[in-house]
Design a protein around this motif. Structure first.
Motif: not given
Lengths: 199, 199
Positions: A5, A7, B51-55, B64-66
Motif C-alpha cells: 500500500a 503508506a 501508515v497507522r492512520k491510513d493502512v 494491508l491496504c488503504e
C-alpha cells in the motif's frame, strides 16, 4: 511491481534511509510498526518530532541540550580549566560514560574531511578558538577519533591553538585493556611502544 | 548517569524497542535523525503516523491496504479459483515478487502458537472457512512458513477444509536452487527425496 500500500511503501522508503537499514530490514521494521499497538508506533513518531523541535546545540560547547546551555556547561562542579575537544555529541557521551573526565567539552560537530567537502569553516572551530582565547583553560585535550581525518583535524586545531598559553594533549593510544597482543595490529603495537610508560 | 537531553533519551528508548535495534544502534539512529535535514527526520515521523492512520486490512483477504479492498482482491485479472493461505502480509509480498502465482490470497495474520498463547481464534481462520464455503475455489495452497508452528497451522486448517470439495496443496520442499548438496541439512535432503519428481 510494488504491491505495498502507498503508506507502507513510503514508510519502508523512509526507514530505508536510516544508516545500516537495508530494504529487507526496512520492511521488517515497517511491519513491526504496523503490528504493535498504535500508541507504541505513534510514540516513536512523536519522539522523532520532539527531538527535532526541542533539541538544540549548547551555545557554549555545541553539545545537544534542550535549553541554550547544556547540563555539563551548567554544572559548576566541573573543572572549567580543562577542555576536551570531540567530534560529535556521541563521543562526548562515551567519554562521560567512562567518568574519567571532570572538565568541560567542545563539540566540533564533525571532522575536517576534504574528500567529503567538509572544511574547517563547517565545524565549530572558530568558537573553540574564542573560548580558549577568552577562557582560563590550562589544558586542551584533543579527543577526535583515531582516524586519518580525526588526527588531521586535531593537528589543524593544535596549530591554531599554539599561540595560546595552554597545554595541548591528546588521548593515549596503545593496546586496549582486555585484548591479547597476538591479535593487536601493527599500528596498535607501534602506538603502544611509542607511548610506553614507566612501571 | 544519563547525559542525553530528555528528548534524545526518549527517542533512543523508542528506537530501542524496534526489533533488532539494540542500545548502541538506537543511539546511532537517534544521532542520525538529529543530524539529517529536519525535513528528512519529520518525513519518517509522518510516514509512521500515516501508515497507522491510513493502512487497514483488506476486508476480504486481510492483506494491508488503504481502502476496504486490497489491490489484489480488486484485480479482476487474478485467478479467483485458487487461494493461497499465508501467515503475514510480508509473506504475501514475497510470493507476489516471485510472480509465480496469479490467484488470490488469504492472510492469517499469524500462526497457531500455543507457547505464545496464540490460538486459532486469534487468526483469520473463520473468514477463510467462510470464503472457501461461499467461493468457487478449486484449490487452496497452504503457504505457511516451513516451521513447526507454520506446519501445525496448515495441518489444522487443512483438516477444517477437508469437508469442502476443494483440493488442498502445500508449497514444495526440497533443495534450494543454487545451493550445493554438501551443505544441505538432513531435513532438506529428506524433503527433496520424499518429494522427488519425474524427469
Amino acid at each position: 511491481m510494488n504491491k505495498h500500500a502507498g503508506a507502507v511503501s513510503e514508510l519502508v522508503d523512509q526507514l530505508g534511509r536510516l544508516p545500516g537499514v537495508g530494504r529487507k530490514s526496512a520492511e521488517r521494521l515497517a511491519f513491526h510498526l504496523l503490528r504493535v499497538p498504535e500508541a507504541e508506533a505513534l510514540a516513536l513518531a512523536d519522539a522523532i518530532r520532539k527531538v527535532r523541535k526541542d533539541v538544540q546545540y549548547c551555545s557554549i560547547c555545541f553539545n545537544l541540550c534542550e535549553s541554550s546551555r547544556c547540563a555539563i556547561c551548567s554544572d559548576d562542579s566541573r573543572d572549567a580549566t580543562r577542555l576536551c575537544v570531540v567530534e560529535q555529541p556521541r563521543d562526548l557521551m562515551s567519554l562521560e560514560q567512562s567518568q574519567a573526565f571532570k572538565g568541560v567539552y567542545h563539540v566540533l560537530l564533525g571532522r575536517i574531511a576534504p574528500l567529503d567537502g567538509i572544511g574547517p569553516d563547517q565545524l565549530t572551530i572558530d568558537s573553540l578558538i574564542d573560548r580558549v582565547r577568552t577562557g582560563n583553560f590550562v589544558e586542551v585535550i584533543m579527543a577526535t577519533n583515531p582516524t586519518v581525518e580525526g588526527d588531521g583535524t586535531s593537528l589543524y586545531i593544535s596549530n591554531l591553538l599554539s599561540e595560546f598559553p595552554v597545554q595541548i594533549t591528546r588521548l593515549a593510544r596503545g593496546i586496549t585493556a582486555g585484548s591479547v597482543l597476538e591479535y593487536a595490529n601493527r599500528e596498535m603495537i607501534a602506538d603502544a611502544l611509542t607511548g610506553r610508560q614507566k612501571f
